[in-house]
Design an enzyme around this catalytic site. Structure first.
Site, mmCIF file in Angstrom:
data_model
loop_
_atom_site.group_PDB
_atom_site.id
_atom_site.type_symbol
_atom_site.label_atom_id
_atom_site.label_comp_id
_atom_site.label_asym_id
_atom_site.label_seq_id
_atom_site.Cartn_x
_atom_site.Cartn_y
_atom_site.Cartn_z
ATOM 1 N N GLN A 287 0.818 -1.213 0.000
ATOM 2 C CA GLN A 287 0.000 0.000 0.000
ATOM 3 C C GLN A 287 0.856 1.269 0.000
ATOM 4 N N ASP A 344 14.533 7.183 -3.156
ATOM 5 C CA ASP A 344 14.376 6.401 -1.934
ATOM 6 C C ASP A 344 13.716 5.052 -2.211
ATOM 7 N N GLY A 347 15.925 2.273 -2.987
ATOM 8 C CA GLY A 347 16.852 1.831 -1.955
ATOM 9 C C GLY A 347 18.281 2.205 -2.311
ATOM 10 N N GLY A 348 19.218 1.311 -1.989
ATOM 11 C CA GLY A 348 20.634 1.578 -2.266
ATOM 12 C C GLY A 348 20.885 1.772 -3.752
ATOM 13 N N GLU A 371 16.716 30.748 -12.625
ATOM 14 C CA GLU A 371 15.500 31.381 -13.171
ATOM 15 C C GLU A 371 14.566 31.817 -12.044
ATOM 16 N N PHE A 391 9.847 41.786 -1.132
ATOM 17 C CA PHE A 391 11.207 41.322 -1.423
ATOM 18 C C PHE A 391 12.245 42.009 -0.538
HETATM 19 P P1 TGC Z 1 10.288 44.882 -10.377
HETATM 20 O O1 TGC Z 1 10.039 46.259 -9.834
HETATM 21 O O2 TGC Z 1 9.363 43.785 -10.040
HETATM 22 O O3 TGC Z 1 10.334 44.963 -11.972
HETATM 23 C C1 TGC Z 1 11.159 45.883 -12.674
HETATM 24 C C2 TGC Z 1 10.522 46.086 -14.041
HETATM 25 O O4 TGC Z 1 10.435 44.833 -14.746
HETATM 26 C C3 TGC Z 1 9.046 44.504 -15.005
HETATM 27 N N1 TGC Z 1 8.920 43.051 -14.734
HETATM 28 C C4 TGC Z 1 8.799 42.138 -15.681
HETATM 29 N N2 TGC Z 1 8.712 42.242 -17.000
HETATM 30 C C5 TGC Z 1 8.606 41.103 -17.690
HETATM 31 N N3 TGC Z 1 8.611 39.883 -17.126
HETATM 32 C C6 TGC Z 1 8.717 39.737 -15.791
HETATM 33 N N4 TGC Z 1 8.768 38.527 -15.228
HETATM 34 C C7 TGC Z 1 8.808 40.888 -15.005
HETATM 35 N N5 TGC Z 1 8.920 41.107 -13.679
HETATM 36 C C8 TGC Z 1 8.976 42.449 -13.525
HETATM 37 C C9 TGC Z 1 8.245 45.338 -14.045
HETATM 38 O O5 TGC Z 1 6.946 45.581 -14.531
HETATM 39 C C10 TGC Z 1 9.079 46.592 -13.976
HETATM 40 O O6 TGC Z 1 8.865 47.314 -15.179
HETATM 41 P P2 TGC Z 1 8.881 48.935 -15.180
HETATM 42 O O7 TGC Z 1 8.496 49.302 -16.583
HETATM 43 O O8 TGC Z 1 7.891 49.351 -14.140
HETATM 44 O O9 TGC Z 1 10.279 49.313 -14.825
HETATM 45 O O10 TGC Z 1 11.762 44.485 -10.000
HETATM 46 P P3 TGC Z 1 12.372 44.027 -8.639
HETATM 47 O O11 TGC Z 1 13.736 44.608 -8.546
HETATM 48 O O12 TGC Z 1 11.392 44.274 -7.504
HETATM 49 O O13 TGC Z 1 12.570 42.457 -8.832
HETATM 50 C C11 TGC Z 1 11.591 41.541 -8.714
HETATM 51 C C12 TGC Z 1 12.161 40.096 -8.763
HETATM 52 C C13 TGC Z 1 12.773 39.712 -7.436
HETATM 53 C C14 TGC Z 1 10.953 39.216 -9.051
HETATM 54 C C15 TGC Z 1 13.217 39.954 -9.875
HETATM 55 O O14 TGC Z 1 14.351 40.672 -9.555
HETATM 56 C C16 TGC Z 1 13.584 38.518 -10.129
HETATM 57 O O15 TGC Z 1 12.909 37.844 -10.877
HETATM 58 N N6 TGC Z 1 14.703 37.974 -9.487
HETATM 59 C C17 TGC Z 1 15.203 36.671 -9.801
HETATM 60 C C18 TGC Z 1 16.318 36.777 -10.805
HETATM 61 C C19 TGC Z 1 16.413 35.567 -11.696
HETATM 62 O O16 TGC Z 1 15.473 34.850 -11.903
HETATM 63 N N7 TGC Z 1 17.561 35.407 -12.335
HETATM 64 C C20 TGC Z 1 17.707 34.389 -13.308
HETATM 65 C C21 TGC Z 1 18.992 34.584 -14.079
HETATM 66 S S1 TGC Z 1 19.059 33.707 -15.614
HETATM 67 C C22 TGC Z 1 19.129 32.099 -15.232
HETATM 68 O O17 TGC Z 1 19.020 31.664 -14.121
HETATM 69 C C23 TGC Z 1 19.292 31.206 -16.382
HETATM 70 S S2 TGC Z 1 19.347 29.539 -16.015
HETATM 71 C C24 TGC Z 1 19.095 29.037 -17.577
HETATM 72 C C25 TGC Z 1 19.146 27.612 -17.805
HETATM 73 O O18 TGC Z 1 20.265 27.028 -17.777
HETATM 74 O O19 TGC Z 1 18.076 27.030 -18.117
HETATM 75 P P1 FAD Z 2 20.971 34.424 -3.809
HETATM 76 O O1 FAD Z 2 20.240 35.441 -4.572
HETATM 77 O O2 FAD Z 2 22.172 34.831 -3.026
HETATM 78 O O3 FAD Z 2 19.931 33.701 -2.829
HETATM 79 C C1 FAD Z 2 20.349 32.950 -1.689
HETATM 80 C C2 FAD Z 2 19.116 32.493 -0.893
HETATM 81 O O4 FAD Z 2 18.405 33.649 -0.424
HETATM 82 C C3 FAD Z 2 18.103 31.713 -1.754
HETATM 83 O O5 FAD Z 2 17.605 30.648 -0.975
HETATM 84 C C4 FAD Z 2 17.011 32.728 -2.026
HETATM 85 O O6 FAD Z 2 15.739 32.128 -2.242
HETATM 86 C C5 FAD Z 2 17.025 33.508 -0.711
HETATM 87 N N1 FAD Z 2 16.403 34.842 -0.857
HETATM 88 C C6 FAD Z 2 16.669 35.761 -1.795
HETATM 89 N N2 FAD Z 2 15.915 36.858 -1.592
HETATM 90 C C7 FAD Z 2 15.156 36.627 -0.496
HETATM 91 C C8 FAD Z 2 14.169 37.369 0.221
HETATM 92 N N3 FAD Z 2 13.794 38.596 -0.165
HETATM 93 N N4 FAD Z 2 13.608 36.785 1.307
HETATM 94 C C9 FAD Z 2 13.960 35.546 1.706
HETATM 95 N N5 FAD Z 2 14.893 34.790 1.057
HETATM 96 C C10 FAD Z 2 15.472 35.342 -0.015
HETATM 97 N N6 FAD Z 2 22.226 33.140 -14.178
HETATM 98 C C11 FAD Z 2 22.315 33.832 -15.359
HETATM 99 O O7 FAD Z 2 22.238 35.065 -15.373
HETATM 100 N N7 FAD Z 2 22.488 33.158 -16.538
HETATM 101 C C12 FAD Z 2 22.581 31.826 -16.612
HETATM 102 O O8 FAD Z 2 22.732 31.254 -17.696
HETATM 103 C C13 FAD Z 2 22.501 31.077 -15.387
HETATM 104 N N8 FAD Z 2 22.655 29.717 -15.408
HETATM 105 C C14 FAD Z 2 22.713 29.029 -14.220
HETATM 106 C C15 FAD Z 2 23.039 27.677 -14.215
HETATM 107 C C16 FAD Z 2 23.166 26.990 -13.009
HETATM 108 C C17 FAD Z 2 23.547 25.543 -13.023
HETATM 109 C C18 FAD Z 2 22.921 27.646 -11.780
HETATM 110 C C19 FAD Z 2 23.022 26.921 -10.480
HETATM 111 C C20 FAD Z 2 22.598 28.998 -11.783
HETATM 112 C C21 FAD Z 2 22.512 29.713 -12.987
HETATM 113 N N9 FAD Z 2 22.260 31.087 -13.003
HETATM 114 C C22 FAD Z 2 22.320 31.785 -14.174
HETATM 115 C C23 FAD Z 2 22.153 31.814 -11.747
HETATM 116 C C24 FAD Z 2 20.811 31.673 -11.047
HETATM 117 O O9 FAD Z 2 19.825 32.400 -11.710
HETATM 118 C C25 FAD Z 2 20.996 32.160 -9.606
HETATM 119 O O10 FAD Z 2 21.764 31.162 -8.926
HETATM 120 C C26 FAD Z 2 19.689 32.402 -8.896
HETATM 121 O O11 FAD Z 2 18.980 33.473 -9.476
HETATM 122 C C27 FAD Z 2 19.898 32.699 -7.393
HETATM 123 O O12 FAD Z 2 20.876 33.649 -7.203
HETATM 124 P P2 FAD Z 2 22.093 33.340 -6.198
HETATM 125 O O13 FAD Z 2 22.675 32.040 -6.536
HETATM 126 O O14 FAD Z 2 23.012 34.509 -6.187
HETATM 127 O O15 FAD Z 2 21.388 33.220 -4.772
#
Ligand code: TGC
Ligand code: FAD
Length: 392
Positions: A287, A344, A347-348, A371, A391
């Site tokens: 189950q 899990d 197992g091993g 992302e 945030f």
């Molecule tokens: P915030 O004030 O919310 O927004 C600033 C401006 O951006 C607009 N906006 C968006 N537009 C399009 N799509 C979205 N998802 C949007 N979110 C916000 C917003 O309307 C505003 O526009 P305007 O015209 O008013 O200036 O900005 P904030 O500084 O408060 O940030 C919000 C937050 C925390 C959600 C944002 O900084 C965030 O998403 N942080 C996470 C960063 C992140 O996801 N990094 C990823 C890096 S790339 C990566 O990881 C690639 S992995 C790829 C892979 O291998 O698959």
């Molecule tokens: P931090 O931002 O330092 O976060 C650390 C911890 O704090 C997390 O647990 C987070 O959730 C927490 N935290 C953050 N803010 C708050 C809050 N307000 N309150 C409470 N908790 C909070 N980036 C790119 O630009 N391009 C790429 O192609 C890309 N590829 C990647 C590929 C891999 C394999 C990995 C691991 C990462 C990649 N990244 C890339 C980066 C990725 O987007 C970041 O690692 C991610 O956005 C988190 O940022 P950080 O690692 O600096 O963690």
């Protein structure tokens, strides 16, 4: 394909397949065949070797999987549901392969197409669609990726050129990229720059010793007085919404991708528990094991329905970033929990690369982080519900 002689397909209990149009089915089946025949046989070893199998690039390009949503420029012009299905089938093989396609399509080709000049589009998009040019996306910095609005990388005007300084961290495809779309602070707000691999002062260094996304290249990018011509600035956008709009595309694809990883894990334990006899009966006859696998199917089904609905909303042009946040959070959480539980149940044997769950489990640690971390997406949904930005 249901090979277990059950009435419903265990990996698609709500028959999401029947909701797909003929062209969407064709894409799904074609990419699934590619994953089964060409990608899955390579990915386990690539993971163990900590290397990305570059020989797959021409094959994904030939199938039209790079920039698949773009019309023209030698791209396939498919809808968002097709893009999602591509991500799902590629991630069923390995998150590293889906990552390669996500970055090239959503984070590099998308901004060049949406915000680039005609010259930039003509130069890069067809070459990228053919897999002849590779791109990467530089947003995250070493001091904190969740808050990209606090970026330090900056560019200053010098005549017609820009001088770029700073560093980016954790950049997928970084060392194999011909072009990096780099986001930097300027006096005109945050701008996107196409930095070419041979530009003096630009270096990329691979990050080694990863225990996750081992079949994907991850790098640090360093900019030391890199002179970038004005022609390489994306003219169509300024401000944080530039990079965030790219993330919306990629995060949407990830909601689908992780379903593939979760399906691979469920598939593995469905087979294993039929054959593993303990206390006189197969594990699948107990189950608790059935409840655990039923819970995996429940979570996969929920994720499938969310992503399909999201794709339909996206194709109708009504997508909101907070909807993507909810799905990225839900589906990544579901997939990582399924992978851990599948590990899990084995197992091993579950710690061996001979079985897929541990590889997916380790990969999903990155996918739930990049992302936007789970916390970032929870707070994005919280902001949508309350109108309050928590945030800071
Ligand atoms: P915030 O004030 O919310 O927004 C600033 C401006 O951006 C607009 N906006 C968006 N537009 C399009 N799509 C979205 N998802 C949007 N979110 C916000 C917003 O309307 C505003 O526009 P305007 O015209 O008013 O200036 O900005 P904030 O500084 O408060 O940030 C919000 C937050 C925390 C959600 C944002 O900084 C965030 O998403 N942080 C996470 C960063 C992140 O996801 N990094 C990823 C890096 S790339 C990566 O990881 C690639 S992995 C790829 C892979 O291998 O698959
Ligand atoms: P931090 O931002 O330092 O976060 C650390 C911890 O704090 C997390 O647990 C987070 O959730 C927490 N935290 C953050 N803010 C708050 C809050 N307000 N309150 C409470 N908790 C909070 N980036 C790119 O630009 N391009 C790429 O192609 C890309 N590829 C990647 C590929 C891999 C394999 C990995 C691991 C990462 C990649 N990244 C890339 C980066 C990725 O987007 C970041 O690692 C991610 O956005 C988190 O940022 P950080 O690692 O600096 O963690």
């Amino acid at each position: 394909m249901n090979t277990r002689n059950t009435r419903l397909d265990p990996l698609d209990l709500f028959d999401v397949r029947s909701e797909l149009a003929d062209d969407e089915l064709l894409v799904r089946d074609t990419v699934a065949r590619f994953a089964d025949e060409e990608a899955i046989p390579l990915m386990r070893e690539a993971f163990e070797q900590h290397s990305f199998p570059r020989e797959l690039i021409p094959k994904v390009a030939e199938l039209g999987l790079l920039g698949s949503s773009i019309e023209g420029y030698d791209c396939a012009g498919m809808n968002s549901v097709c893009y999602g299905l591509i991500c799902q089938e590629l991630e069923r093989a390995d998150s590293g392969l889906r990552s390669f396609v996500s970055v090239q399509s959503s984070l590099v080709m998308f901004p060049i197409h949406a915000y680039g000049s005609d010259e930039q589009k003509d130069r890069w998009l067809p070459a990228m669609a053919r897999g002849e040019a590779i791109g990467c996306f530089g947003l995250t910095e070493p001091h904190g990726g969740s808050d990209p609005g606090n970026m330090k990388t900056h560019a200053k005007r010098d005549g017609d050129d820009w001088i770029l300084n700073g560093a980016k961290m954790w950049i997928t495809n970084g060392t194999i990229a011909d072009a990096a779309v780099v986001w930097a602070r300027t006096d005109d707000g945050i701008r996107g720059f196409i930095v070419e691999k041979d530009m003096p002062g630009f270096t990329a260094q691979e990050i080694e010793h990863k225990f996750s996304l081992r079949a994907s290249i991850t790098a640090g990018l360093f900019f030391d007085n890199v002179r970038v011509p004005a022609a390489n600035v994306l003219p169509g956008v300024s401000g944080l919404k530039g990079p965030l709009s790219c993330l919306t595309q990629a995060r949407y694809g990830i909601t689908w991708g992780v379903i593939g990883a979760a399906q691979a894990c469920l598939d593995e334990v469905l087979g294993y528990t039929q054959d593993r006899v303990l206390f006189g009966k197969p594990l699948a006859h107990t189950q608790t094991i059935q409840i655990r696998m039923a819970d995996m199917a429940r979570r996969i089904t929920t994720a499938q329905l969310l992503s399909l609905r999201l794709g339909r909303i996206k194709d109708a042009g009504r997508l909101s970033p907070s909807q993507v946040s909810l799905a990225k959070w839900n589906n990544c959480r579901a997939a990582i929990d399924i992978a851990r539980d599948a590990r899990d149940i084995l197992g091993g044997a579950g710690i061996s690369a001979e079985y897929v769950p541990i590889r997916h489990m380790l990969n999903l640690e990155s996918v739930i982080t990049y992302e936007g971390t789970e916390t970032v997406h929870q707070l994005a949904v919280g902001r949508e519900l309350t109108g309050v930005n928590a945030f800071g």
